[in-house]
Design a protein around this motif. Structure first.
Motif, short mmCIF file in Angstrom:
data_model
loop_
_atom_site.label_atom_id
_atom_site.label_comp_id
_atom_site.label_asym_id
_atom_site.label_seq_id
_atom_site.Cartn_x
_atom_site.Cartn_y
_atom_site.Cartn_z
N ILE A 106 -48.90 1.37 29.31
CA ILE A 106 -47.61 1.59 29.94
C ILE A 106 -46.56 1.79 28.86
O ILE A 106 -46.70 1.30 27.74
CB ILE A 106 -47.18 0.43 30.87
N SER A 107 -45.53 2.51 29.23
CA SER A 107 -44.38 2.65 28.35
C SER A 107 -43.63 1.32 28.31
O SER A 107 -43.61 0.57 29.29
CB SER A 107 -43.46 3.75 28.90
N ALA A 108 -42.98 1.04 27.19
CA ALA A 108 -42.12 -0.15 27.12
C ALA A 108 -41.04 -0.08 28.19
O ALA A 108 -40.58 -1.12 28.68
CB ALA A 108 -41.51 -0.25 25.72
N VAL A 109 -40.66 1.12 28.59
CA VAL A 109 -39.66 1.28 29.65
C VAL A 109 -40.22 0.75 30.97
O VAL A 109 -39.51 0.07 31.73
CB VAL A 109 -39.24 2.76 29.79
N THR A 110 -41.47 1.02 31.25
CA THR A 110 -42.11 0.50 32.46
C THR A 110 -42.16 -1.02 32.40
O THR A 110 -41.89 -1.70 33.40
CB THR A 110 -43.53 1.09 32.61
N GLN A 111 -42.48 -1.56 31.24
CA GLN A 111 -42.48 -3.02 31.07
C GLN A 111 -41.09 -3.58 31.40
O GLN A 111 -40.96 -4.57 32.11
CB GLN A 111 -42.87 -3.37 29.64
N MET A 112 -40.05 -2.92 30.92
CA MET A 112 -38.68 -3.35 31.20
C MET A 112 -38.37 -3.30 32.69
O MET A 112 -37.76 -4.22 33.25
CB MET A 112 -37.68 -2.48 30.43
N GLU A 113 -38.80 -2.21 33.35
CA GLU A 113 -38.58 -2.08 34.79
C GLU A 113 -39.26 -3.22 35.55
O GLU A 113 -38.69 -3.76 36.50
CB GLU A 113 -39.13 -0.73 35.30
N MET A 114 -40.46 -3.56 35.12
CA MET A 114 -41.20 -4.64 35.78
C MET A 114 -40.51 -6.00 35.57
O MET A 114 -40.45 -6.81 36.48
CB MET A 114 -42.65 -4.67 35.28
N ILE A 115 -40.00 -6.23 34.38
CA ILE A 115 -39.29 -7.48 34.10
C ILE A 115 -38.06 -7.60 34.99
O ILE A 115 -37.80 -8.66 35.58
CB ILE A 115 -38.93 -7.59 32.60
N ILE A 116 -37.31 -6.52 35.11
CA ILE A 116 -36.09 -6.52 35.93
C ILE A 116 -36.42 -6.82 37.39
O ILE A 116 -35.62 -7.40 38.12
CB ILE A 116 -35.35 -5.18 35.80
N GLY A 117 -37.62 -6.44 37.84
CA GLY A 117 -38.02 -6.67 39.22
C GLY A 117 -38.41 -8.10 39.54
O GLY A 117 -38.55 -8.46 40.71
#
Length: 129
Positions: free
Chosen positions: A36-47
């Motif tokens: 996954i992109s680090a951006v996807t990781q960030m999106e998941m954390i925000i969720g």
């Protein structure tokens, strides 16, 4: 072994135990490394709504190789936004994820095909198989 870059929409469904997403990840994992992109990781954390969800997410993400945003990815993102933002409404997060897949020369798996299908040079995988 090649990688499959997975978008957050599939991860969210897999986390909710939606069988289509769970099976898709199992299939892709059998033939490639999941990333996954680090951006996807960030999106998941925000969720995450609480510390338990965050702890569950951290455990879940151990299955994935996290691809950092590099200067090449940043440059590619700017190019993609310049080319597709006005014509197709490409958003920053989607541009970053697409640029990651393009830069690493790996396919992208996403449910939101319409958000990416117009991007030249992006290897978009069908979902589901």
């Amino acid at each position: 072994m090649s990688s499959t870059i997975v978008d957050s929409d599939i991860l969210i469904d897999a986390g909710r135990q939606i069988s289509e997403a769970v099976e898709y990840l199992r299939f892709r994992e059998a033939i490639s490394t999941l990333a996954i992109s680090a951006v996807t990781q960030m999106e998941m954390i925000i969720g995450c709504r609480n510390k338990r969800e965050y702890a569950d997410l951290e455990k879940f993400l151990l299955r994935f190789r996290i691809l950092p945003v590099t200067s090449d990815i940043s440059d590619s993102t700017v190019t993609l936004l310049s080319k597709y933002n006005l014509s197709h409404g490409l958003l920053i997060a989607d541009a970053l994820i697409a640029a990651t897949a393009i830069t690493y020369s790996e396919p992208l798996a996403t449910k939101n095909q319409r958000d990416f299908r117009f991007i030249d040079g992006l290897d978009l995988l069908p979902y589901p198989n």
